[in-house]
Design a protein around this motif. Sequence first.
Motif, PDB file in Angstrom:
ATOM      1  N   THR A  87      -1.818 -12.205   1.071  1.00 29.23           N
ATOM      2  CA  THR A  87      -3.050 -12.952   0.072  1.00 29.23           C
ATOM      3  C   THR A  87      -4.193 -12.252   0.505  1.00 29.23           C
ATOM      4  O   THR A  87      -4.774 -12.014   1.775  1.00 29.23           O
ATOM      5  CB  THR A  87      -2.856 -13.191  -0.799  1.00 29.23           C
ATOM      6  OG1 THR A  87      -2.902 -14.914   0.499  1.00 29.23           O
ATOM      7  CG2 THR A  87      -1.738 -13.844  -1.549  1.00 29.23           C
ATOM      8  N   GLU A  88      -5.731 -12.665  -0.321  1.00 29.12           N
ATOM      9  CA  GLU A  88      -6.929 -12.046  -0.005  1.00 29.12           C
ATOM     10  C   GLU A  88      -7.479 -13.461   0.894  1.00 29.12           C
ATOM     11  O   GLU A  88      -7.763 -12.209   1.699  1.00 29.12           O
ATOM     12  CB  GLU A  88      -7.687 -12.134  -1.757  1.00 29.12           C
ATOM     13  CG  GLU A  88      -7.786 -10.935  -2.401  1.00 29.12           C
ATOM     14  CD  GLU A  88      -8.917 -11.607  -3.697  1.00 29.12           C
ATOM     15  OE1 GLU A  88      -9.518 -10.649  -3.453  1.00 29.12           O
ATOM     16  OE2 GLU A  88      -8.341 -12.751  -4.733  1.00 29.12           O
ATOM     17  N   TRP A 115       0.300  -9.216  -1.855  1.00 29.48           N
ATOM     18  CA  TRP A 115      -0.375  -9.372  -3.492  1.00 29.48           C
ATOM     19  C   TRP A 115      -1.672  -9.270  -3.717  1.00 29.48           C
ATOM     20  O   TRP A 115      -1.838 -10.427  -4.499  1.00 29.48           O
ATOM     21  CB  TRP A 115       0.702 -10.892  -3.889  1.00 29.48           C
ATOM     22  CG  TRP A 115       1.876 -10.684  -3.133  1.00 29.48           C
ATOM     23  CD1 TRP A 115       2.883 -10.697  -2.683  1.00 29.48           C
ATOM     24  CD2 TRP A 115       2.870 -10.244  -4.968  1.00 29.48           C
ATOM     25  NE1 TRP A 115       4.087 -11.205  -2.621  1.00 29.48           N
ATOM     26  CE2 TRP A 115       4.074 -10.629  -4.237  1.00 29.48           C
ATOM     27  CE3 TRP A 115       2.934  -9.354  -6.339  1.00 29.48           C
ATOM     28  CZ2 TRP A 115       5.080 -10.050  -4.561  1.00 29.48           C
ATOM     29  CZ3 TRP A 115       3.779  -9.318  -6.707  1.00 29.48           C
ATOM     30  CH2 TRP A 115       5.817  -9.577  -5.998  1.00 29.48           C
ATOM     31  N   THR A 116      -1.879  -8.623  -3.018  1.00 29.43           N
ATOM     32  CA  THR A 116      -4.037  -8.620  -3.291  1.00 29.43           C
ATOM     33  C   THR A 116      -3.944  -7.707  -4.710  1.00 29.43           C
ATOM     34  O   THR A 116      -3.254  -6.880  -4.892  1.00 29.43           O
ATOM     35  CB  THR A 116      -4.417  -7.914  -2.120  1.00 29.43           C
ATOM     36  OG1 THR A 116      -3.908  -6.678  -1.647  1.00 29.43           O
ATOM     37  CG2 THR A 116      -4.656  -8.608  -0.772  1.00 29.43           C
ATOM     38  N   PRO A 117      -5.047  -7.662  -5.206  1.00 31.78           N
ATOM     39  CA  PRO A 117      -5.278  -7.591  -6.285  1.00 31.78           C
ATOM     40  C   PRO A 117      -5.894  -5.716  -6.515  1.00 31.78           C
ATOM     41  O   PRO A 117      -5.870  -5.771  -7.658  1.00 31.78           O
ATOM     42  CB  PRO A 117      -6.663  -8.219  -7.331  1.00 31.78           C
ATOM     43  CG  PRO A 117      -7.145  -9.063  -5.910  1.00 31.78           C
ATOM     44  CD  PRO A 117      -6.128  -9.050  -4.811  1.00 31.78           C
ATOM     45  N   THR A 118      -6.599  -5.554  -5.765  1.00 36.98           N
ATOM     46  CA  THR A 118      -6.787  -4.151  -5.360  1.00 36.98           C
ATOM     47  C   THR A 118      -6.474  -3.444  -4.678  1.00 36.98           C
ATOM     48  O   THR A 118      -5.343  -3.423  -4.509  1.00 36.98           O
ATOM     49  CB  THR A 118      -8.554  -4.782  -4.579  1.00 36.98           C
ATOM     50  OG1 THR A 118      -9.040  -4.653  -2.894  1.00 36.98           O
ATOM     51  CG2 THR A 118      -9.369  -5.165  -5.729  1.00 36.98           C
ATOM     52  N   ARG A 119      -7.104  -2.235  -4.527  1.00 27.94           N
ATOM     53  CA  ARG A 119      -5.925  -1.115  -4.653  1.00 27.94           C
ATOM     54  C   ARG A 119      -6.742  -0.587  -3.608  1.00 27.94           C
ATOM     55  O   ARG A 119      -6.344   0.686  -3.215  1.00 27.94           O
ATOM     56  CB  ARG A 119      -6.089  -0.290  -5.699  1.00 27.94           C
ATOM     57  CG  ARG A 119      -5.168  -0.068  -7.131  1.00 27.94           C
ATOM     58  CD  ARG A 119      -3.890  -0.869  -6.866  1.00 27.94           C
ATOM     59  NE  ARG A 119      -2.739   0.552  -6.101  1.00 27.94           N
ATOM     60  CZ  ARG A 119      -1.552   0.531  -6.236  1.00 27.94           C
ATOM     61  NH1 ARG A 119      -1.216  -0.367  -5.710  1.00 27.94           N
ATOM     62  NH2 ARG A 119      -1.036   1.435  -5.480  1.00 27.94           N
ATOM     63  N   ASP A 121      -7.860  -1.655  -0.617  1.00 31.77           N
ATOM     64  CA  ASP A 121      -7.695  -2.530   0.855  1.00 31.77           C
ATOM     65  C   ASP A 121      -6.817  -2.774   1.551  1.00 31.77           C
ATOM     66  O   ASP A 121      -5.945  -2.977   2.300  1.00 31.77           O
ATOM     67  CB  ASP A 121      -7.602  -3.739  -0.181  1.00 31.77           C
ATOM     68  CG  ASP A 121      -6.129  -4.509  -0.150  1.00 31.77           C
ATOM     69  OD1 ASP A 121      -5.323  -2.981  -1.010  1.00 31.77           O
ATOM     70  OD2 ASP A 121      -5.555  -5.165  -0.940  1.00 31.77           O
ATOM     71  N   SER A 151       3.991  -5.845  -7.021  1.00 32.31           N
ATOM     72  CA  SER A 151       3.399  -6.330  -6.299  1.00 32.31           C
ATOM     73  C   SER A 151       2.271  -5.302  -6.199  1.00 32.31           C
ATOM     74  O   SER A 151       1.917  -4.326  -6.858  1.00 32.31           O
ATOM     75  CB  SER A 151       4.253  -6.744  -4.993  1.00 32.31           C
ATOM     76  OG  SER A 151       4.586  -5.045  -4.726  1.00 32.31           O
ATOM     77  N   ARG A 152       1.551  -5.089  -5.359  1.00 32.65           N
ATOM     78  CA  ARG A 152      -0.103  -4.537  -4.763  1.00 32.65           C
ATOM     79  C   ARG A 152       1.004  -3.218  -4.057  1.00 32.65           C
ATOM     80  O   ARG A 152       0.350  -1.751  -4.374  1.00 32.65           O
ATOM     81  CB  ARG A 152      -0.589  -4.787  -3.612  1.00 32.65           C
ATOM     82  CG  ARG A 152      -1.357  -4.061  -2.907  1.00 32.65           C
ATOM     83  CD  ARG A 152      -2.455  -3.287  -3.068  1.00 32.65           C
ATOM     84  NE  ARG A 152      -3.445  -2.377  -2.234  1.00 32.65           N
ATOM     85  CZ  ARG A 152      -3.079  -1.810  -2.709  1.00 32.65           C
ATOM     86  NH1 ARG A 152      -1.977  -0.836  -2.115  1.00 32.65           N
ATOM     87  NH2 ARG A 152      -4.014  -0.980  -1.524  1.00 32.65           N
ATOM     88  N   ARG A 154       3.852  -0.977  -4.636  1.00 34.95           N
ATOM     89  CA  ARG A 154       5.193  -0.548  -6.106  1.00 34.95           C
ATOM     90  C   ARG A 154       6.086   0.173  -4.971  1.00 34.95           C
ATOM     91  O   ARG A 154       6.352   0.819  -6.033  1.00 34.95           O
ATOM     92  CB  ARG A 154       3.871   0.036  -6.511  1.00 34.95           C
ATOM     93  CG  ARG A 154       2.627  -1.273  -6.867  1.00 34.95           C
ATOM     94  CD  ARG A 154       2.003  -0.965  -8.478  1.00 34.95           C
ATOM     95  NE  ARG A 154       1.096  -2.048  -8.510  1.00 34.95           N
ATOM     96  CZ  ARG A 154       0.037  -1.372  -9.366  1.00 34.95           C
ATOM     97  NH1 ARG A 154      -0.072  -0.372 -10.018  1.00 34.95           N
ATOM     98  NH2 ARG A 154      -1.026  -2.265  -9.448  1.00 34.95           N
TER      99      ARG A 154
END
Length: 304
Positions: A87-88, A115-119, A121, A151-152, A154
């Motif tokens: 995670t972040e 499970w981070t929200p950006t693409r 990273d 998830s981040r 995929r």
Amino acid sequence: MSDPTETPPGEPLFSLAHLTLIGATPAELVYIAARAGYDAVSPRLIQMNVDGEFTPSPLDDAQVQATRTALATTGLKVLDIELARITEDVDPRSFEPALALGSEIGARRMIMSAWTPTRDDRNFLIDVYGETCDIAARYGLTVDLEFPSFSRLRTLDETLDIVRAADRPNGGILVDTLYLHLSRVDLGELLHVPADLIHFLHISDCLPGIADTRAGMIQLARDARLYPGEGWIDFTGIIERLPPVDYCIELPNQSRVAELGYEEHARRCLQHAKRTFGDARSQRRLPTPAEFPKNEDHHGQRAH
């Protein structure tokens, strides 16, 4: 008469994943798995705090002792532990208590997912994954990176990229038959993954349709997987393209558990898997010299 669920010597281990019976404590999971005929368990030592998940913490002293007692009483093995999440704000050092306990009870693998929200990273994922591998190595565990389709990471290719870039000797990729289907992975892609990166396989089945929303995928993955042979997945094709691996049955299905109870659901998971797999075995071969990837040696191992 021999038990039809008993695994003969030299055959792959069959393990019961905790998500299949997420309300059971680790000790309860062990006893149920033993009665249902499994060889091993895959306990969740790092909780996700999702609906229905067992309490209290598996790292509490009383829970740890109960788990030790259950394993000693039944003789079951521990195949892997879960679930380390990127995670972040993650600190890989927070996974160390679970790794220490996992090593003590005989686990060889730890599952990780992102499970981070950006693409954008990628470097962060590589750093966290690599640091986690370094910590896990002190306890003798591999870190097997998974690609849940919601998830981040995929896809198989995205996951392989992170593991290759981190370049740790205890790195690995966890293939889940459901996510192969949901992420539309061509089975031929499995042949591109070095054999030493694939340590075990997550097993479940599903119908041919693919949910077109993230919520739909999550509902299927966490609550409505099918027994092997009931759905669409080509298990023989998958097994033949992998190296010889152990099998971990991750098959949560709320309606089946409500109808059958924990133990009978677990037993049917195993019976269906063994019946469906039949004589399917790895058909991998060593590549010819002209086929060697540049970062592998002639034994199919990663060069370091």
